[in-house]
Design an enzyme around this catalytic site. Structure first.
Site, PDB file in Angstrom:
ATOM      1  CG  HIS A   1      -1.860  -1.139   1.296  1.00  0.00           C
ATOM      2  ND1 HIS A   1      -3.233  -0.975   1.266  1.00  0.00           N
ATOM      3  CD2 HIS A   1      -1.652  -2.466   1.376  1.00  0.00           C
ATOM      4  CE1 HIS A   1      -3.817  -2.160   1.325  1.00  0.00           C
ATOM      5  NE2 HIS A   1      -2.873  -3.087   1.394  1.00  0.00           N
TER       6      HIS A   1
ATOM      7  CG  ASP B   1      -5.452   1.821   1.977  1.00  0.00           C
ATOM      8  OD1 ASP B   1      -4.409   1.492   1.382  1.00  0.00           O
ATOM      9  OD2 ASP B   1      -6.457   1.070   2.072  1.00  0.00           O
TER      10      ASP B   1
END
Ligand code: UDP
Length: 469
Positions: free
Chosen positions: A18, A112
């Protein structure tokens, strides 16, 4: 700081897969005169040791877990702790930025996709929230369609003995090839109260509130799924990938500052690759989170040895659960003429090296995209999350790799490696042909005029519109 066009707060989920794409996005924003405040957990920031500059500032907050906690090896505990602690700390960081004279006020929060708690913070400070899902579009689609999958009785599973795992799912648009076992692992549980099941159900739906949704993919690869998502999300879904390629377009000026590898890269393998024949090496790597059992490690080792193929194997020190990963001495001795081991590889450089002809992968999205962007066919052995979904698309939709059975056996490893690396084999030739097209499409997509490039410009324009309004 003349010519500043905005100030973005970037908040990745604290895991390698990520952080990397979020950092690639940071690179692009900074190159476009947008100040970036990149927020990591303290645990991650200690390993990255970034230095802030005027344009790229690093901040961190405690994730609420003790230092020796295994974190990504215990994802539900990590998620739970972040849900509890991150909202308070992130809000504090945002508040301080808004009050500071030394930096421009925030104009956007890019968090995110699984951090929808940032919506409240964004609303409080009247800035848009952008949800950046670092998954494939097909992986995100599976999360988004969870209510439908529940409604149709596919999930949660009625039993976990596998009886329904081969059922074909017919209700998700543009994902007709999917079987139940190809759904993200967090969905194929039997308990509807399971923490990750509920977490992703909520996060998938909360994405609808975001001002924009970013995906690190490209139209030519995932067009039908992207089009369907855009119909559901009122055209707010922007595919901006592969970010690896678009961020590289901005040169190496930020390379040292934005290196986002949590492990130290062992570049020695690039020299070793120089000495190998073109397309002869199979690269083996299972990403940053996958853990193997002793038996699986040994089966992979035997299979690789028996394949007789040169190989480069990245073995993280924590690849084996409970003990450090050590291969049998005699295996290393026997394969030393054609095997090379590192604990962490400079993967994107490895995959784009002409000596690499195949990739045995856990089908993480970054790894898959890096492989496709370099034209390298894959053997897919997914571990968790939406990796099974990526595997299905690689094998059955894009037809650029082979699926390997969950239960690792040396004979299958050997057979698949031989098949993948045989350049004369017909199926493999077709795969390489398709991959060449995808690779060209990926490059074209991030260049001026390409779909990902246009979407990135649209994202930048939306930011400026918000600043101007
Ligand atoms: N990676 C790397 N060297 C390694 C192993 C992984 O550079 O030895 C990088 C890889 O290039 C990718 C990321 O780590 O960008 C892993 O992300 P992915 O989504 O593939 O899998 P995850 O680690 O999240 O399971």
């Amino acid at each position: 700081m003349d010519g500043v066009r905005g100030h973005a707060l970037l908040l990745p989920f604290p895991a390698q897969g990520h952080i990397t794409p979020m950092m690639q996005l940071a690179n692009i924003l900074v190159a476009n005169h947008i100040v970036v405040t990149f927020v990591n957990t303290e645990f991650i920031e200690k390993r990255l040791k970034h230095k802030s500059t005027d344009y790229l500032r690093f901040q961190s907050f405690p994730d609420g877990l003790p230092p020796d906690h295994l974190r990504t090896l215990k994802v539900p505990e990590l998620c739970e702790s972040l849900q509890k602690h991150a909202p308070f700390h992130v809000e504090n960081i945002v508040e301080k930025i808004m009050q500071a004279d030394s930096v421009p006020p925030l104009t956007i929060i890019v968090a995110d996709g699984a951090f929808s708690f940032t919506q409240k913070i964004a609303d409080k400070f009247s800035v848009p929230r952008v949800a950046f899902w670092t998954t494939s579009a097909c992986g995100f689609s599976a999360y988004y369609y969870m209510p439908l999958l529940i409604d149709q009785g596919y999930i949660p599973l009625k039993d976990d003995r596998g009886s329904c795992k081969n059922d074909v799912i017919t209700c998700i648009p543009e994902m007709e090839a999917l079987r139940v076992k190809d759904l993200p692992s967090f969905l194929t549980v039997t308990d509807a109260a399971d923490y990750m099941f509920q977490y992703l159900l909520r996060e998938g739906q909360n994405t609808l509130q975001a001002s924009l949704v970013l995906l690190n993919t490209f139209q030519e690869l995932e067009g039908p799924v992207l089009n369907d998502l855009n119909a559901k999300f009122k055209n707010k879904v922007l595919s901006i990938g592969p970010l690896l390629l678009s961020s590289a377009g901005y040169g190496d000026a930020l390379a040292d500052m934005t290196n986002s590898s949590i492990w130290k890269e062992e570049k020695s393998c690039l020299e070793w690759l120089e000495k190998q024949k073109e397309s002869s090496v199979i690269y083996v790597c299972f990403g940053s989170i996958t853990v193997l059992s002793d038996e699986e490690l040994v089966e992979f080792a035997w299979g690789l040895e028996a394949s007789n193929q040169p190989f480069l194997w990245a073995i993280r020190p924590d690849l084996l659960q409970g003990s450090s990963a050590v291969l049998p001495d005699d295996f290393v001795e026997r394969t030393k003429e054609r095997g090379f081991f590192v604990s962490w590889a400079p993967q994107s450089k490895v995959l784009s090296h002409p000596s690499v002809g195949g990739f045995l992968t856990h089908s993480g999205w970054n790894s898959t995209l890096e492989s496709i962007s370099s034209g390298v066919p894959m053997i897919c052995w997914p571990f968790f999350a939406e990796q099974p979904t990526n595997r299905r698309f690689v094998d059955d939709v894009w037809k650029v790799g082979y699926e390997m059975r969950e239960n690792v056996v040396r004979e299958e490893v050997e057979a698949l490696v031989r098949k993948l690396m045989n350049l004369e084999e017909e199926q493999g030739r077709d795969m390489r042909f398709r991959l060449k097209k995808f690779e060209d499409n990926a490059i074209a997509s991030v260049k001026a005029g390409g779909a990902s490039y246009k979407n990135m410009q649209e994202f930048l324009r939306q930011m400026e519109k918000k600043i101007g309004s």
